[in-house]
Design a protein around this motif. Structure first.
Motif, PDB file in Angstrom:
ATOM      1  N   PRO A   1       1.242 -10.170  -4.600  1.00  7.49           N
ATOM      2  CA  PRO A   1       1.708  -8.774  -4.553  1.00  7.49           C
ATOM      3  C   PRO A   1       1.282  -7.944  -5.759  1.00  7.49           C
ATOM      4  O   PRO A   1       0.959  -6.757  -5.593  1.00  7.49           O
ATOM      5  CB  PRO A   1       3.241  -8.898  -4.475  1.00  7.49           C
ATOM      6  CG  PRO A   1       3.581 -10.337  -4.531  1.00  7.49           C
ATOM      7  CD  PRO A   1       2.338 -11.128  -4.363  1.00  7.49           C
ATOM      8  N   VAL A   2       1.229  -8.524  -6.959  1.00  4.16           N
ATOM      9  CA  VAL A   2       0.800  -7.693  -8.098  1.00  4.16           C
ATOM     10  C   VAL A   2      -0.693  -7.362  -8.021  1.00  4.16           C
ATOM     11  O   VAL A   2      -1.122  -6.278  -8.422  1.00  4.16           O
ATOM     12  CB  VAL A   2       1.191  -8.277  -9.490  1.00  4.16           C
ATOM     13  CG1 VAL A   2       2.694  -8.387  -9.632  1.00  4.16           C
ATOM     14  CG2 VAL A   2       0.510  -9.586  -9.791  1.00  4.16           C
ATOM     15  N   GLN A   3      -1.472  -8.275  -7.465  1.00  3.63           N
ATOM     16  CA  GLN A   3      -2.902  -7.966  -7.262  1.00  3.63           C
ATOM     17  C   GLN A   3      -3.055  -6.826  -6.256  1.00  3.63           C
ATOM     18  O   GLN A   3      -3.817  -5.873  -6.470  1.00  3.63           O
ATOM     19  CB  GLN A   3      -3.643  -9.204  -6.714  1.00  3.63           C
ATOM     20  CG  GLN A   3      -3.718 -10.379  -7.672  1.00  3.63           C
ATOM     21  CD  GLN A   3      -4.166 -11.668  -6.977  1.00  3.63           C
ATOM     22  OE1 GLN A   3      -4.279 -11.738  -5.748  1.00  3.63           O
ATOM     23  NE2 GLN A   3      -4.408 -12.709  -7.765  1.00  3.63           N
ATOM     24  N   LEU A   4      -2.335  -6.935  -5.140  1.00  2.00           N
ATOM     25  CA  LEU A   4      -2.461  -5.918  -4.088  1.00  2.00           C
ATOM     26  C   LEU A   4      -1.967  -4.556  -4.576  1.00  2.00           C
ATOM     27  O   LEU A   4      -2.574  -3.522  -4.280  1.00  2.00           O
ATOM     28  CB  LEU A   4      -1.669  -6.344  -2.843  1.00  2.00           C
ATOM     29  CG  LEU A   4      -2.308  -7.464  -2.005  1.00  2.00           C
ATOM     30  CD1 LEU A   4      -1.320  -7.967  -0.947  1.00  2.00           C
ATOM     31  CD2 LEU A   4      -3.597  -6.993  -1.331  1.00  2.00           C
ATOM     32  N   LEU A   5      -0.880  -4.567  -5.352  1.00  2.00           N
ATOM     33  CA  LEU A   5      -0.357  -3.294  -5.867  1.00  2.00           C
ATOM     34  C   LEU A   5      -1.407  -2.615  -6.757  1.00  2.00           C
ATOM     35  O   LEU A   5      -1.730  -1.444  -6.586  1.00  2.00           O
ATOM     36  CB  LEU A   5       0.945  -3.528  -6.647  1.00  2.00           C
ATOM     37  CG  LEU A   5       1.559  -2.275  -7.262  1.00  2.00           C
ATOM     38  CD1 LEU A   5       2.037  -1.307  -6.177  1.00  2.00           C
ATOM     39  CD2 LEU A   5       2.741  -2.636  -8.175  1.00  2.00           C
ATOM     40  N   SER A   6      -1.959  -3.375  -7.697  1.00  2.20           N
ATOM     41  CA  SER A   6      -2.974  -2.795  -8.591  1.00  2.20           C
ATOM     42  C   SER A   6      -4.157  -2.282  -7.785  1.00  2.20           C
ATOM     43  O   SER A   6      -4.679  -1.191  -8.041  1.00  2.20           O
ATOM     44  CB  SER A   6      -3.488  -3.843  -9.580  1.00  2.20           C
ATOM     45  OG  SER A   6      -2.421  -4.459 -10.209  1.00  2.20           O
TER      46      SER A   6
ATOM     47  N   LYS B   1       0.848  -1.202   0.000  1.00  3.80           N
ATOM     48  CA  LYS B   1       0.000   0.000   0.000  1.00  3.80           C
ATOM     49  C   LYS B   1       0.887   1.258   0.000  1.00  3.80           C
ATOM     50  O   LYS B   1       0.622   2.225  -0.721  1.00  3.80           O
ATOM     51  CB  LYS B   1      -0.895  -0.025   1.245  1.00  3.80           C
ATOM     52  CG  LYS B   1      -1.977   0.991   1.247  1.00  3.80           C
ATOM     53  CD  LYS B   1      -2.902   0.770   2.432  1.00  3.80           C
ATOM     54  CE  LYS B   1      -3.930   1.878   2.494  1.00  3.80           C
ATOM     55  NZ  LYS B   1      -4.729   1.800   3.705  1.00  3.80           N
ATOM     56  N   ALA B   2       1.963   1.204   0.769  1.00  2.00           N
ATOM     57  CA  ALA B   2       2.890   2.349   0.802  1.00  2.00           C
ATOM     58  C   ALA B   2       3.561   2.513  -0.567  1.00  2.00           C
ATOM     59  O   ALA B   2       3.722   3.630  -1.080  1.00  2.00           O
ATOM     60  CB  ALA B   2       3.930   2.146   1.893  1.00  2.00           C
ATOM     61  N   MET B   3       3.942   1.409  -1.173  1.00  2.00           N
ATOM     62  CA  MET B   3       4.568   1.439  -2.496  1.00  2.00           C
ATOM     63  C   MET B   3       3.622   2.049  -3.531  1.00  2.00           C
ATOM     64  O   MET B   3       4.041   2.790  -4.433  1.00  2.00           O
ATOM     65  CB  MET B   3       4.922  -0.003  -2.891  1.00  2.00           C
ATOM     66  CG  MET B   3       5.889  -0.162  -4.003  1.00  2.00           C
ATOM     67  SD  MET B   3       6.108  -1.924  -4.398  1.00  2.00           S
ATOM     68  CE  MET B   3       7.813  -2.169  -4.022  1.00  2.00           C
ATOM     69  N   ALA B   4       2.331   1.748  -3.392  1.00  2.00           N
ATOM     70  CA  ALA B   4       1.336   2.179  -4.389  1.00  2.00           C
ATOM     71  C   ALA B   4       1.315   3.702  -4.544  1.00  2.00           C
ATOM     72  O   ALA B   4       0.984   4.224  -5.613  1.00  2.00           O
ATOM     73  CB  ALA B   4      -0.050   1.666  -4.000  1.00  2.00           C
ATOM     74  N   GLU B   5       1.683   4.415  -3.479  1.00  2.00           N
ATOM     75  CA  GLU B   5       1.641   5.889  -3.550  1.00  2.00           C
ATOM     76  C   GLU B   5       2.543   6.438  -4.650  1.00  2.00           C
ATOM     77  O   GLU B   5       2.269   7.493  -5.213  1.00  2.00           O
ATOM     78  CB  GLU B   5       2.022   6.484  -2.190  1.00  2.00           C
ATOM     79  CG  GLU B   5       0.894   6.290  -1.200  1.00  2.00           C
ATOM     80  CD  GLU B   5       1.265   6.691   0.209  1.00  2.00           C
ATOM     81  OE1 GLU B   5       2.227   7.463   0.382  1.00  2.00           O
ATOM     82  OE2 GLU B   5       0.560   6.224   1.128  1.00  2.00           O
ATOM     83  N   HIS B   6       3.602   5.707  -4.963  1.00  2.00           N
ATOM     84  CA  HIS B   6       4.507   6.172  -6.023  1.00  2.00           C
ATOM     85  C   HIS B   6       3.878   6.067  -7.418  1.00  2.00           C
ATOM     86  O   HIS B   6       4.414   6.589  -8.381  1.00  2.00           O
ATOM     87  CB  HIS B   6       5.797   5.346  -6.024  1.00  2.00           C
ATOM     88  CG  HIS B   6       6.601   5.497  -4.770  1.00  2.00           C
ATOM     89  ND1 HIS B   6       7.567   6.459  -4.612  1.00  2.00           N
ATOM     90  CD2 HIS B   6       6.562   4.819  -3.607  1.00  2.00           C
ATOM     91  CE1 HIS B   6       8.099   6.362  -3.411  1.00  2.00           C
ATOM     92  NE2 HIS B   6       7.512   5.361  -2.774  1.00  2.00           N
ATOM     93  N   PHE B   7       2.783   5.328  -7.530  1.00  2.00           N
ATOM     94  CA  PHE B   7       2.183   5.093  -8.848  1.00  2.00           C
ATOM     95  C   PHE B   7       0.996   6.016  -9.138  1.00  2.00           C
ATOM     96  O   PHE B   7       0.521   6.062 -10.266  1.00  2.00           O
ATOM     97  CB  PHE B   7       1.686   3.637  -8.951  1.00  2.00           C
ATOM     98  CG  PHE B   7       2.785   2.626  -9.004  1.00  2.00           C
ATOM     99  CD1 PHE B   7       3.549   2.326  -7.884  1.00  2.00           C
ATOM    100  CD2 PHE B   7       3.067   1.955 -10.193  1.00  2.00           C
ATOM    101  CE1 PHE B   7       4.566   1.394  -7.918  1.00  2.00           C
ATOM    102  CE2 PHE B   7       4.086   1.024 -10.246  1.00  2.00           C
ATOM    103  CZ  PHE B   7       4.835   0.739  -9.110  1.00  2.00           C
TER     104      PHE B   7
END
Ligand code: M6R
Length: 370
Positions: free
Chosen positions: A341-346, A217-223
């Motif tokens: 992880p790719v599901q959660l990122l999307s 979730k934290a990583m997603a902010e960069h996208f």
């Protein structure tokens, strides 16, 4: 009912440990863990023993499951296997060789192109044809029109973006590959027992991978404000790179492409600059060193790397390399674990962008027209 979850998609991501456990139970008895259950595909042993070629037909996410199955069938059983999207297969007058096992993968069992491709093959009527539906809906047209029904026991999938259907398809394909290889003597008892003991670890490993939700979730902010994104993987992770890219475009509307990392310098490297996020799937496997070289190529062009890597991969976070560590898993089954992880990122990127996660624009859950 979404229960405590904000979206069906998130609920379905979290249901994966149970869905996979149920699907495994079709074929594996926890009290006799060294062999497949005798009642698994019991009536079809003879049909499967005559198979000399495997042809997979599917669309979208189900096609990506088929791509993983090709790696498994060929490397483990040495049976040749082709995979094709149904919308191409049906219109190119393809050769269906004798003694083919035609595997139609479809969550819904109503996808128009997949059904039509199957009907065309049956019309050709090649000798020794065995048709199989790998499907989540037992009452579907696809199940009615095939010789063998192999269910995924994912339970109803409501979110348009497929998640638990995909991971249960992978599990069922692995079970089918093992059964076919074993009845043909291509997989011996010992190898079978080793594969089964790895499969039994899956629900626990999937459960552990859900703990990555917070760092992802934290990583997603960069996208959130990105226009375009690449997903890279090699070997068994190549289909997962394609699946990650499909998921991201489908629900967040960010353009994304999945690439076999070895293809980078044949074109996509030209896209890489400091604004391009690049997601890398890096389990500890036989391709890891080559993948690291590909990551280096990206880093040297100032691309920003977002890496899902095995904790023993030796990859470390650094400037423009964001890292989420995934538990070590056996190479063969790593595509199942790295799907999470790719599901959660999307999912988290889409939530940040405020899109309709469960009902993306222009899409339907079941594509019954071509
Ligand atoms: O029901 P099916 O598995 O045949 O559906 C195939 C595709 O339409 C489907 O996987 C689609 O790509 C998903 N929405 C992807 O998340």
């Amino acid at each position: 009912d979404k229960g405590e979850f904000k979206h069906y998609m998130l609920k379905e991501i979290y249901e994966q440990p149970d869905a996979v456990a149920r699907t495994l139970e079709m074929a594996i008895d926890n009290h006799a863990p060294n062999a497949l259950r005798t009642d698994f595909l019991e009536r079809h042993g003879e049909q499967l023993s005559g198979v000399r070629y495997v042809q997979v037909i599917a669309c979208g996410t189900s096609y990506h499951a088929g791509m993983v199955a090709k790696y498994w069938f060929e490397s483990i059983t040495r049976l040749p296997c082709s995979v094709e999207v149904a919308s191409e297969f049906r219109y190119r007058n393809p050769v269906v060789v004798d003694n083919s096992l035609v595997i139609c993968i479809s969550q819904s069992g109503e996808t128009a192109d997949t059904l039509s491709a199957l009907r065309d093959i049956k019309k050709q009527n090649p000798a020794g044809l065995v048709s199989l539906a790998l499907c989540n809906v037992p009452t579907s047209s696809l199940v009615r029109e095939t010789d063998i029904f192999l269910p995924t026991l994912a339970g109803p999938e409501i979110g348009v973006a497929s998640t638990k259907a995909f991971t249960t398809q992978l599990v069922a394909l692995m079970l089918l590959m093992l059964k076919t290889g074993h009845v043909q003597g291509r997989i011996d008892d010992e190898a079978l027992s080793n594969h089964i003991s790895e499969l039994q670890k899956l629900p626990g490993q999937l459960y552990a991978s859900l703990h990555l939700d917070a760092p992802i979730k934290a990583m997603a902010e960069h996208f959130e404000d990105k226009k375009s994104c690449l997903f890279l993987g090699r070997g068994l992770q190549f289909p997962i790179a394609l699946e990650g890219a499909l998921k991201l475009k489908e629900i967040s509307y960010i353009h994304a492409e999945g690439y076999a990392a070895g293809e980078l310098k044949h074109g996509p490297l030209a896209l890489v600059d400091k604004d391009m996020p690049i997601v890398v799937l890096a389990p500890k496997d036989s391709m890891l060193d080559k993948l690291k070289a590909n990551m280096q190529e990206v880093h040297a062009r100032h691309g920003e790397l977002f890496v899902f890597a095995s904790e023993t991969s030796g990859i470390e976070a650094e400037d423009r390399l964001h890292l989420v560590n995934v538990n070590d898993v056996c190479e063969t089954l790593s595509p199942i674990i790295y799907s999470v992880p790719v599901q959660l990122l999307s999912y988290h990127v889409a939530v940040l962008r405020g899109t309709d996660v469960d009902q993306p624009r222009n899409l339907a859950k079941s594509v019954t027209v071509e």
